[in-house]
Design an enzyme around this catalytic site. Structure first.
Site, PDB file in Angstrom:
ATOM      1  CG  LEU A   1      -1.815  -1.162   1.410  1.00 12.67           C
ATOM      2  CD1 LEU A   1      -1.298  -2.099   2.476  1.00 12.67           C
ATOM      3  CD2 LEU A   1      -3.211  -0.703   1.742  1.00 12.67           C
ATOM      4  CB  CYS A   2       1.959   3.950  -1.521  1.00 10.61           C
ATOM      5  SG  CYS A   2       1.505   4.028  -3.251  1.00 10.61           S
ATOM      6  N   GLY A   3      -0.236   5.798  -0.823  1.00 15.27           N
ATOM      7  CA  GLY A   3      -1.398   6.671  -0.891  1.00 15.27           C
ATOM      8  C   GLY A   3      -2.353   6.315  -2.014  1.00 15.27           C
TER       9      GLY A   3
ATOM     10  N   GLY B   1      -4.137   3.432  -0.102  1.00 16.44           N
ATOM     11  CA  GLY B   1      -4.656   3.657   1.240  1.00 16.44           C
ATOM     12  C   GLY B   1      -5.515   4.905   1.344  1.00 16.44           C
TER      13      GLY B   1
END
Length: 152
Positions: free
Chosen positions: A65-67, A109
């Site tokens: 996950l990342c932004g 995320g």
């Protein structure tokens, strides 16, 4: 299943939620970080070790996950043998495994709600590669691209 999970600050909160759900389902969860919420961290620091672990077989699959999920996907795909994709729906998460032998699911995320993310994770983990001749042929072409890149 042994699942690797990792996130930068943009996916940190969701990583904690998904890791808990995975453990509740009986999966062994290996956390590749970040271990704290650090707004200055960088997604490659978590994506690359997770991708290497998946490609090397020390974990069965990965959730990253990342932004937005985009950067994590880009970084993870730099590792030979890693087949990461950003998915926003359960169909893509399942079909990515069935047709393309995807081994790392990337999620944003900040762009995906937890229930949709959890549906994606469940479908990703429950899917199996079809092994169809056309799918194997396509993956062989990808493998050849990886080998050519390493040789250059």
């Amino acid at each position: 299943m042994r699942i690797g999970i990792g996130a930068d600050h943009g996916g940190y909160v969701m990583k904690l939620q998904l890791a808990r759900k995975l453990a509740e389902q009986g999966h062994e969860v290996i956390d590749f970080g970040n271990q704290v919420h650090d707004p200055d961290d960088d997604y490659p620091d978590f994506a690359i070790p997770l991708a290497r672990a998946v490609a090397g077989g020390s974990v069965d699959r990965g959730v990253l996950l990342c932004g937005s999920g985009v950067g994590a996907s880009v970084a993870a795909n730099k590792g030979p043998g890693a087949r990461a994709a950003l998915c926003h729906d359960d169909y893509s998460a399942r079909q990515g495994v069935e047709d393309d032998d995807m081994n790392i699911l990337c999620i944003g995320g900040r762009t995906t709600g937890i229930e949709v993310a959890w549906d994606c994770v469940r479908n990703f983990l429950n899917a199996t590669f079809s092994g169809a001749a056309r799918h194997r042929r396509r993956l062989e072409k990808v493998r050849q691209l990886e080998q050519a890149a390493v040789a250059d």
